[in-house]
Design an enzyme around this catalytic site. Structure first.
Site, PDB file in Angstrom:
ATOM      1  N   LYS A  20     -18.191 -20.238  27.638  1.00 55.24           N
ATOM      2  CA  LYS A  20     -17.256 -20.806  28.618  1.00 55.24           C
ATOM      3  C   LYS A  20     -16.432 -19.720  29.301  1.00 55.24           C
ATOM      4  CE  LYS A  20     -13.207 -22.482  27.119  1.00 55.24           C
ATOM      5  NZ  LYS A  20     -11.998 -21.953  27.760  1.00 55.24           N
ATOM      6  N   ASN A  21     -15.830 -18.838  28.502  1.00 54.94           N
ATOM      7  CA  ASN A  21     -14.910 -17.867  29.089  1.00 54.94           C
ATOM      8  C   ASN A  21     -15.613 -16.841  29.973  1.00 54.94           C
ATOM      9  OD1 ASN A  21     -12.810 -19.193  27.946  1.00 54.94           O
ATOM     10  ND2 ASN A  21     -12.438 -17.720  26.301  1.00 54.94           N
ATOM     11  N   ARG A  90      -6.042 -22.330  33.648  1.00 56.48           N
ATOM     12  CA  ARG A  90      -5.478 -20.991  33.806  1.00 56.48           C
ATOM     13  C   ARG A  90      -6.496 -20.000  34.390  1.00 56.48           C
ATOM     14  NH1 ARG A  90      -1.601 -17.417  32.035  1.00 56.48           N
ATOM     15  NH2 ARG A  90      -2.457 -15.369  31.588  1.00 56.48           N
ATOM     16  N   CYS A 114       1.463 -23.379  28.966  1.00 57.59           N
ATOM     17  CA  CYS A 114       0.428 -24.219  28.377  1.00 57.59           C
ATOM     18  C   CYS A 114       0.769 -24.423  26.928  1.00 57.59           C
ATOM     19  CB  CYS A 114      -0.927 -23.562  28.601  1.00 57.59           C
ATOM     20  SG  CYS A 114      -1.922 -23.279  27.186  1.00 57.59           S
ATOM     21  N   ARG A 119       1.930 -17.531  28.318  1.00 57.19           N
ATOM     22  CA  ARG A 119       0.795 -17.036  29.094  1.00 57.19           C
ATOM     23  C   ARG A 119       1.182 -16.578  30.503  1.00 57.19           C
ATOM     24  NH1 ARG A 119      -4.421 -20.627  27.635  1.00 57.19           N
ATOM     25  NH2 ARG A 119      -5.478 -18.631  27.732  1.00 57.19           N
ATOM     26  N   PRO A 120       1.974 -15.513  30.589  1.00 55.81           N
ATOM     27  CA  PRO A 120       2.385 -15.018  31.904  1.00 55.81           C
ATOM     28  C   PRO A 120       1.225 -14.320  32.635  1.00 55.81           C
ATOM     29  CG  PRO A 120       3.174 -13.558  30.180  1.00 55.81           C
ATOM     30  CD  PRO A 120       2.484 -14.690  29.492  1.00 55.81           C
ATOM     31  N   VAL A 121       1.464 -13.938  33.914  1.00 54.18           N
ATOM     32  CA  VAL A 121       0.435 -13.212  34.680  1.00 54.18           C
ATOM     33  C   VAL A 121       0.997 -11.882  35.202  1.00 54.18           C
ATOM     34  CG1 VAL A 121      -0.969 -15.204  35.351  1.00 54.18           C
ATOM     35  CG2 VAL A 121       0.999 -14.543  36.765  1.00 54.18           C
ATOM     36  N   ASP A 122       2.079 -11.399  34.572  1.00 55.37           N
ATOM     37  CA  ASP A 122       2.726 -10.181  35.072  1.00 55.37           C
ATOM     38  C   ASP A 122       1.782  -8.973  35.078  1.00 55.37           C
ATOM     39  OD1 ASP A 122       2.927 -10.623  32.242  1.00 55.37           O
ATOM     40  OD2 ASP A 122       4.199  -8.853  32.081  1.00 55.37           O
ATOM     41  N   LEU A 123       0.881  -8.900  34.106  1.00 51.47           N
ATOM     42  CA  LEU A 123      -0.016  -7.735  34.050  1.00 51.47           C
ATOM     43  C   LEU A 123      -1.037  -7.779  35.189  1.00 51.47           C
ATOM     44  CD1 LEU A 123      -0.603  -7.553  30.187  1.00 51.47           C
ATOM     45  CD2 LEU A 123       0.979  -6.198  31.574  1.00 51.47           C
ATOM     46  N   ASP A 303      -8.893 -17.673  19.064  1.00 52.83           N
ATOM     47  CA  ASP A 303      -9.597 -18.937  19.349  1.00 52.83           C
ATOM     48  C   ASP A 303     -10.309 -19.499  18.118  1.00 52.83           C
ATOM     49  OD1 ASP A 303      -8.721 -18.847  21.927  1.00 52.83           O
ATOM     50  OD2 ASP A 303     -10.649 -18.377  22.844  1.00 52.83           O
ATOM     51  N   ARG A 395     -13.068 -29.635  27.257  1.00 52.59           N
ATOM     52  CA  ARG A 395     -12.919 -28.432  28.084  1.00 52.59           C
ATOM     53  C   ARG A 395     -13.859 -27.332  27.613  1.00 52.59           C
ATOM     54  NH1 ARG A 395      -6.813 -26.854  29.350  1.00 52.59           N
ATOM     55  NH2 ARG A 395      -8.032 -25.349  30.502  1.00 52.59           N
TER      56      ARG A 395
HETATM   57  C1  UD1 Z   1      -8.386 -15.456  27.282  1.00 52.10           C
HETATM   58  C2  UD1 Z   1      -9.307 -16.590  26.892  1.00 52.10           C
HETATM   59  C3  UD1 Z   1      -8.686 -17.419  25.784  1.00 52.10           C
HETATM   60  C4  UD1 Z   1      -8.300 -16.539  24.594  1.00 52.10           C
HETATM   61  C5  UD1 Z   1      -7.438 -15.371  25.061  1.00 52.10           C
HETATM   62  C6  UD1 Z   1      -7.125 -14.377  23.958  1.00 52.10           C
HETATM   63  C7  UD1 Z   1     -10.400 -17.060  29.025  1.00 52.10           C
HETATM   64  C8  UD1 Z   1     -10.592 -18.013  30.130  1.00 52.10           C
HETATM   65  N1  UD1 Z   1      -9.508 -17.430  28.077  1.00 52.10           N
HETATM   66  O1  UD1 Z   1      -7.196 -16.024  27.794  1.00 52.10           O
HETATM   67  O2  UD1 Z   1      -9.653 -18.384  25.348  1.00 52.10           O
HETATM   68  O3  UD1 Z   1      -7.562 -17.300  23.665  1.00 52.10           O
HETATM   69  O4  UD1 Z   1      -8.108 -14.642  26.130  1.00 52.10           O
HETATM   70  O5  UD1 Z   1      -8.299 -13.935  23.365  1.00 52.10           O
HETATM   71  O6  UD1 Z   1     -11.028 -16.029  28.950  1.00 52.10           O
HETATM   72  N2  UD1 Z   1      -0.211 -11.592  28.570  1.00 52.10           N
HETATM   73  C9  UD1 Z   1       0.906 -11.071  29.174  1.00 52.10           C
HETATM   74  N3  UD1 Z   1       0.886 -10.855  30.535  1.00 52.10           N
HETATM   75  C10 UD1 Z   1      -0.217 -11.139  31.297  1.00 52.10           C
HETATM   76  C11 UD1 Z   1      -1.357 -11.653  30.664  1.00 52.10           C
HETATM   77  C12 UD1 Z   1      -1.329 -11.865  29.297  1.00 52.10           C
HETATM   78  O7  UD1 Z   1       1.920 -10.828  28.520  1.00 52.10           O
HETATM   79  O8  UD1 Z   1      -0.177 -10.913  32.507  1.00 52.10           O
HETATM   80  C13 UD1 Z   1      -0.205 -11.841  27.115  1.00 52.10           C
HETATM   81  C14 UD1 Z   1      -0.327 -13.337  26.783  1.00 52.10           C
HETATM   82  O9  UD1 Z   1       0.915 -13.973  26.798  1.00 52.10           O
HETATM   83  C15 UD1 Z   1      -0.937 -13.294  25.404  1.00 52.10           C
HETATM   84  C16 UD1 Z   1      -1.792 -12.044  25.429  1.00 52.10           C
HETATM   85  O10 UD1 Z   1      -1.364 -11.280  26.547  1.00 52.10           O
HETATM   86  O11 UD1 Z   1       0.062 -13.135  24.423  1.00 52.10           O
HETATM   87  C17 UD1 Z   1      -3.266 -12.303  25.542  1.00 52.10           C
HETATM   88  O12 UD1 Z   1      -3.537 -13.083  26.683  1.00 52.10           O
HETATM   89  P1  UD1 Z   1      -4.850 -12.885  27.542  1.00 52.10           P
HETATM   90  O13 UD1 Z   1      -5.750 -11.940  26.838  1.00 52.10           O
HETATM   91  O14 UD1 Z   1      -4.450 -12.593  28.935  1.00 52.10           O
HETATM   92  O15 UD1 Z   1      -5.489 -14.325  27.467  1.00 52.10           O
HETATM   93  P2  UD1 Z   1      -6.172 -15.133  28.637  1.00 52.10           P
HETATM   94  O16 UD1 Z   1      -6.930 -14.218  29.522  1.00 52.10           O
HETATM   95  O17 UD1 Z   1      -5.199 -16.066  29.236  1.00 52.10           O
END
Ligand code: UD1
Length: 430
Positions: A20-21, A90, A114, A119-123, A303, A395
């Site tokens: 899926k991912n 997301r 969620c 789950r921010p997007v700052d990075l 997961d 999902r």
């Molecule tokens: C992806 C997977 C999800 C899995 C997760 C961790 C997909 C669609 N989903 O989610 O199934 O559980 O990886 O293996 O691939 N973070 C920040 N800033 C950001 C982005 C992330 O602080 O901009 C933090 C998040 O809060 C979290 C950590 O980084 O604590 C990991 O998140 P991330 O690896 O980004 O997970 P997703 O890509 O959302």
């Protein structure tokens, strides 16, 4: 809701679907080319349908035939992803990189919180800014502009899967070289990199912590098959282990499951490689508790945490699960306790004392993997469990009931509003 009658032994073989991912990331990646991309081994899931709707809303043409998905992004007519769709998924935020690289403009609503954490997007945003994008936030929408993205050296504060994917995709069409340091190393990152390379991108180091991308002027279409879903595979390994059943699964990439297999062995479950792409789970006599800490790949996957929790509730002695990735990902503990599990939470730790038996109970899933954890617990529990919250399960698991029934499990899905007449368990021979 799902009725499951537990303590039925499983046997046989199960087919594992495409990841899926990976599929979600590759669907976004297909926007990088104006030529048609064919994705094979795409699982039929609600999340994939939702991602398809996001692409359609951008003017992209999609054609699905079984597990083959054709994506024609020759005309991207809109640069704004609709809030109603992005808020449901997301991963749809990942279109921001390809949109910006192709059109020079992208407007994508913040995906929001969620159930499992902030789950921010700052990075994602900081990386795009480092590549020269002008990013503003207006009314909950991320507005990004860049005449031409420029290669940059980007250090990620944590190895986020999504941010690595967004930036790797954006960099494929940027001017010059981009180096992503502290990149995520998940197999889905490697799959996306391989897909982009098949389209003509120049990427090195995917699967390590440093990814180097040299931008090219354009990418062409391709035909690409997605890797098997390691989380679905891990879920079936647990289903076999917890019901003390020997089952086999394929196709799988055993290397993607190293942490999962190692923890199963520590508990007392044998996992045998029958062939390079087939695994067999062989249950042990007694299971012993073990400690698990979730971490970025190649660490133990967050997961898989709820499914392992269900197995550890039935393993002798004590275990500690520490969730380090998502701060709210222990909500399923309450539901396991309803089934007789002995678990105490303190902060991000779950302290588990093994019990001899779980008992079937009505439970509610709080997110996708929590739902899977409850399903495997119900397969092992004495009597009937009723699981609500199947919208989460759908999902991420393709034909889960059918696959479990094929292994001999006794379960039945009924609409939520069906009056509670005592259902008759399906015969053991289904
Ligand atoms: C992806 C997977 C999800 C899995 C997760 C961790 C997909 C669609 N989903 O989610 O199934 O559980 O990886 O293996 O691939 N973070 C920040 N800033 C950001 C982005 C992330 O602080 O901009 C933090 C998040 O809060 C979290 C950590 O980084 O604590 C990991 O998140 P991330 O690896 O980004 O997970 P997703 O890509 O959302």
């Amino acid at each position: 809701m799902l009725h499951i009658w537990g303590r039925t032994p499983l046997q046989g073989h199960v087919e594992i679907s495409g990841a899926k991912n990976s599929a979600l990331a590759l669907m976004a990646g297909a926007l990088l080319s104006s030529e048609t991309c064919r994705l094979r081994n795409v699982p039929n899931l609600v999340d994939i349908t939702r991602m398809g709707k996001v692409l359609s809303a951008l003017g992209i043409k999609l054609k699905q035939d079984g597990d083959l998905l054709e994506i024609d992004a020759s005309h991207i007519s809109h640069s704004t992803a609709p809030y109603q769709l992005v808020s449901q998924l997301r991963a749809s935020f990942f279109v921001i990189g390809p949109l910006l690289a192709r059109l020079g403009v992208a407007r994508v609503p913040l995906p929001g919180g969620c159930a499992i954490g902030a789950r921010p997007v700052d990075l994602h945003v900081r990386g795009l800014q480092a590549m020269g994008a002008d990013v503003q936030f207006e009314h909950g929408v991320v507005m990004a502009y860049a005449r031409k993205l420029q290669g940059a050296r980007i250090y990620l504060d944590c190895p986020s899967v999504g941010a690595t994917e967004t930036l790797m995709m954006a960099a494929t069409l940027a001017e010059g070289e981009t180096i992503i340091e502290n990149a995520a190393q998940e197999p889905e990152i490697v799959d996306l990199a391989n897909f982009c390379q098949a389209m003509g991108a120049q990427i090195q180091g995917a699967g390590t912590s440093t990814i180097t991308v040299v931008g090219v002027s354009q990418l062409h279409g391709t035909d690409y098959s997605i890797i098997p879903d390691r989380i679905e595979a891990g879920t079936f390994l647990i289903a076999g282990a917890i019901t003390r059943s020997e089952i086999s699964l394929s196709p799988v990439v055993p290397d993607h499951l190293t942490a999962v297999i190692s923890k199963l062995q520590a508990i007392g479950v044998e996992v045998i490689s029958d062939t390079p792409n087939q695994l067999r789970v062989v249950p042990g006599q007694t299971y012993r508790g073990t400690d698990i800490e979730t971490y970025f790949y190649p660490g133990f996957p967050t997961d898989m945490q709820p499914m392992f929790m269900s197995l550890l509730t039935l393993s002798e002695g004590s275990s500690v699960i520490t969730e380090t990735i998502f701060e709210k990902r222990l909500q399923h503990v309450q539901e396991f306790k309803r089934m007789g599990a002995d678990i105490r939470i303190k902060g991000n730790h779950a302290f588990i004392n093994g019990v001899p038996m779980l008992s079937g109970a009505p439970v509610v899933a709080t997110d996708l993997r929590a739902a899977a954890g409850l399903v495997v617990a119900a397969l092992a529990a004495e009597g009937k469990s009723t699981i609500q919250g199947l919208q989460y399960l759908d999902r991420g698991y393709e034909k889960l009931e059918r696959k479990l029934q094929g292994l001999g499990a006794r379960l039945e899905r009924v609409p939520l509003d069906t009056p509670e007449v005592q259902p008759v368990p399906p015969s053991v021979s289904v």
